[in-house]
Enzyme design. Structure first.
Site, PDB file in Angstrom:
ATOM      1  N   GLY A  10       0.822  -1.199   0.000  1.00 58.65           N
ATOM      2  CA  GLY A  10       0.000   0.000   0.000  1.00 58.65           C
ATOM      3  C   GLY A  10       0.856   1.250   0.000  1.00 58.65           C
ATOM      4  N   SER A  11       0.347   2.319  -0.628  1.00 53.16           N
ATOM      5  CA  SER A  11       1.036   3.609  -0.539  1.00 53.16           C
ATOM      6  C   SER A  11       0.814   4.213   0.844  1.00 53.16           C
ATOM      7  CB  SER A  11       0.520   4.552  -1.630  1.00 53.16           C
ATOM      8  OG  SER A  11       0.915   4.082  -2.903  1.00 53.16           O
ATOM      9  N   GLY A  12       1.570   5.282   1.133  1.00 56.23           N
ATOM     10  CA  GLY A  12       1.453   5.929   2.437  1.00 56.23           C
ATOM     11  C   GLY A  12       2.621   5.630   3.354  1.00 56.23           C
ATOM     12  N   HIS A  13       3.584   4.825   2.858  1.00 64.69           N
ATOM     13  CA  HIS A  13       4.765   4.480   3.667  1.00 64.69           C
ATOM     14  C   HIS A  13       6.041   5.032   3.052  1.00 64.69           C
ATOM     15  CE1 HIS A  13       1.961   1.830   5.609  1.00 64.69           C
ATOM     16  NE2 HIS A  13       1.822   1.075   4.524  1.00 64.69           N
ATOM     17  N   HIS A  71      -0.174   1.276   9.846  1.00 66.41           N
ATOM     18  CA  HIS A  71      -1.468   1.730   9.322  1.00 66.41           C
ATOM     19  C   HIS A  71      -2.347   2.194  10.469  1.00 66.41           C
ATOM     20  CE1 HIS A  71       0.025  -1.673   6.870  1.00 66.41           C
ATOM     21  NE2 HIS A  71      -0.289  -0.901   5.857  1.00 66.41           N
ATOM     22  N   LYS A 112       5.610  -7.787   2.545  1.00 71.21           N
ATOM     23  CA  LYS A 112       5.324  -7.501   3.958  1.00 71.21           C
ATOM     24  C   LYS A 112       4.102  -8.324   4.377  1.00 71.21           C
ATOM     25  CE  LYS A 112       4.910  -2.902   3.984  1.00 71.21           C
ATOM     26  NZ  LYS A 112       4.672  -2.752   2.530  1.00 71.21           N
ATOM     27  N   ASP A 146      -1.556  -8.281   0.805  1.00 76.96           N
ATOM     28  CA  ASP A 146      -0.286  -8.383   0.081  1.00 76.96           C
ATOM     29  C   ASP A 146       0.106  -9.844  -0.133  1.00 76.96           C
ATOM     30  OD1 ASP A 146       1.220  -5.399   0.299  1.00 76.96           O
ATOM     31  OD2 ASP A 146      -0.288  -5.790   1.821  1.00 76.96           O
TER      32      ASP A 146
END
Lengths: 330, 330
Positions: B53-56, B218, B104, B109
Site C-alpha cells: 500500500g502507498s502511504g509508507h 497503518h 510484507k 499483500d
C-alpha cells in the site's frame, strides 16, 4: 505535547549525541555545539561554515561532509548560534585558505556571524560571508530585516561546497555563493502551525481548513491566509510568486521542500503540479530535488525554491557530495 | 483536512508523476503503477520486486535503483497492489535469472503476491518469495495474521538487492533475504493518529498527552496506551521489546525510523537514547540509520528495528546503493 523528547532544555544536545552515533564521519562537539567533517581541515581547501537556529534539520548539520559544508553550528531551537561556536568551527576547518560563512538573513544570525568574522580574523583566519535572502513572500518579518533566507541555503551550500572541494580560492567560492543566492527565490506555504519544545503549544493559530501563503520557517506570518486550496492551486500561487520575482531566462534547479510533517507521498504529488506550472510558463527544469530539507519542526506545508543555473553552476550542483542528508556520486 | 493534495482519488497517480519528474533514472508507468530502474532488466542479475500500500514513502518506490529494488508496485493508500502490477514488474526486470518478491506480512499483500507468483511462473518467470514479519508488538492485527512487516523491509530489500547486484543466484538471494528477516525485529510507537486522504479524519483516536506503544504502520492498535513518556523511557520500552524477542549475540544494524511527522531533530535525540539502552544491554552496534524510511503518512512517532549481522550481511549492507531515498558509495 506530542514530542519525542526528554526535556526541552536538552533537545539540541540530545540530537547532537544521536547524530554523532549515526555518522562516524562527522566530529560532533556536543558541549560546544559544533559539527565538523572529520577530515577537516582539508589541506589547500577553503572551509565552508554555516549555522543557525535548530529546528530546520537536516539543515545545517545534515549537510556537513565532502562536497558541501565543512562545519555547522546549531543554535537553540529557532535561535541563532553564538559567535564562539562560529569561531570554533572556522578554526577547526581553516587550512590557511580561508573560510566562507553562509548566513541566512535573520537579525540574530547576521549580527553573530559578523562578530564571529571579526574574532576569527583577529585569530588570523581569512573570512568571507554570503547572506542568503531568497524568500519572496515578505520583506521584513518578525526575525528579519529584508528578505528571509530559506530553501536557497541548500543550493548555496551545495554549490559553494563543490567549488571548495575542487580547490577554488575563497574569492571564487564567495562569488559563486553570491551568484547562487542572487539566482534563487523561494515561497512557502503552511498547512499547520509549528510547535517548539520550549513552548509546547503551536506558536500561531491556523485553524484546520485554512492555510497561510508565504510562511517563514519559524512560523512567521506570510502574505495572506486563505481557505484550503488544492495542491495544483498552491503550486500555481507559489511558483508564480517565485517567477514574478526571478524571471528566469535559463534552466532552473527545483527544490520541492517539505516543512517537516507533510508526507513524502504528498510532496511528490505537489512536485507534479510544480512541474506542470513550470512547463506552462515555459521554464526549463535542469534538476529536481523533493524532500524534507529545510524544515520547521512539525509544521505541515511545503516550499518551492528555484535557482537558475548556467553550465558551471549545474556542473557544481551535479558534483559528488557525501553528507548525512544529501549524497550522490558521479 | 490539512493535506497537500488535489483529490483523494488521484493521490497515488499524482505522486508517481512527481517521482517520474524528480528521478530520471526510474521508469515510472503511472497508468499501471509500476516503478522500475531504468536499466532493467540487468543481464545476468536476479530481479528484486516489492510493493504494498502507498502511504509508507519512501518505501518501496524510493528504494528502486542499483543495489536495492529492481521494481516497486504501489497500491492505493494502505491497500495492497493487485497481482497484475506485480506480474508487470516481474516481467520488466526478469533477465532470465528469476525474481524475488519481498512481501510484507499483510493479508492482502500475501494473497496478491501469491497469485502474482503463479501468474508470473505461467509466463516462464522463476519466482521466489520472502515474507517480512518483524514487528514484535502483536501477533495478529487488523491487517495481518501473524506478525506485521515493518522496518525490517528496508534491511531485507537493501541486503537482497546488494547480493543480486553482485550476481548471486536466486536461491542465494532468497536465502539471504530470509536470513535478514529472521535476524530482525521492530517495535513502533505512535504519538499521534494517522489521517488517510480518503477518510480525511484521524483513523483512530489518540488524545494529546497519550501515546500508543506497539503501533503498526497503518494505525493498527498496539500493546497498550499510556500517558506521554520521555524519549528515554520510550527507548527503554521499545529496545527491550525488540531485545526480549531477538536476543542478539552479534552486532546489530539499527534503524531509528520516523513515522512521518516527527521532526528529524527529535529522531536524532531518540537515537541517542536507543544507543544508550543498547550499550547498557551489552549489544554492539555495527551501523545506524536515522530518518523517515517506513512511514505512516502524517503519523507522529517512531520505530526501532534491529538486525543482527554476520560479516557477510554487514558487507552487503555497506555495498553501494543508488536509489532516491538511500544512497551511498564505497
Amino acid at each position: 505535547m506530542r514530542m519525542l523528547i526528554n526535556v526541552a532544555e536538552t533537545v539540541v544536545a540530545d540530537a547532537l549525541r544521536g547524530m554523532a552515533a549515526a555518522h562516524p564521519r562527522l566530529t560532533v562537539d556536543v558541549e560546544n555545539r559544533v559539527v565538523v567533517r572529520s577530515d577537516a581541515p582539508v589541506a589547500g581547501r577553503v572551509g565552508i561554515v554555516s549555522g543557525g537556529g535548530s529546528g530546520h534539520e537536516p539543515l545545517h548539520a545534515g549537510f556537513v561532509g565532502p562536497g558541501m559544508l565543512s562545519a555547522a553550528c546549531p543554535g537553540e531551537v529557532f535561535t541563532s548560534p553564538v559567535p564562539d561556536q562560529m569561531v570554533r568551527a572556522a578554526a577547526a576547518v581553516d587550512s590557511g585558505q580561508g573560510v566562507l560563512f553562509v548566513v541566512k538573513n535573520y537579525t540574530g544570525d547576521v549580527l553573530n556571524f559578523d562578530m564571529a568574522a571579526e574574532l576569527a580574523e583577529d585569530e588570523g583566519i581569512q573570512v568571507a560571508k554570503v547572506l542568503v535572502d531568497d524568500d519572496v513572500a515578505v520583506t521584513d518579518s518578525s526575525f528579519t530585516a529584508g528578505r528571509r533566507g530559506t530553501g536557497a541555503t541548500l543550493f548555496v551550500e551545495k554549490i559553494a561546497g563543490a567549488a571548495a572541494e575542487e580547490g577554488a580560492p575563497l574569492e571564487r567560492v564567495e562569488a559563486l555563493a553570491r551568484q547562487v543566492n542572487a539566482s534563487s527565490r523561494s515561497f512557502g506555504v503552511a498547512l499547520s502551525a509549528v510547535t517548539t519544545p520550549a513552548k509546547g503549544t503551536p506558536t500561531f493559530d491556523l485553524p484546520p481548513g485554512e492555510l497561510e501563503l508565504g510562511i517563514g520557517i519559524h512560523g512567521e506570518p506570510g502574505r495572506e491566509r486563505r481557505p484550503m486550496m488544492t495542491s495544483g492551486e498552491i503550486a500555481d500561487f507559489a511558483v508564480d510568486a517565485v517567477l514574478d520575482d526571478l524571471r528566469p531566462t535559463r534552466p532552473v534547479l527545483v527544490l520541492v521542500n517539505g516543512m517537516g510533517a507533510t508526507p513524502l507521498l504528498e510532496l511528490y504529488g505537489f512536485n507534479a503540479e510544480v512541474q506542470r506550472v513550470l512547463t506552462e510558463r515555459g521554464v526549463a527544469v535542469a534538476r529536481t530535488l523533493v524532500g524534507n530539507y529545510v524544515t520547521s519542526l512539525d509544521m505541515a506545508g511545503c516550499s518551492v525554491t528555484l535557482c537558475q543555473v548556467d553550465e558551471e553552476l549545474l556542473r557544481l550542483w551535479d558534483a559528488p557530495v557525501e553528507t548525512p542528508a544529501l549524497r550522490w556520486g558521479r
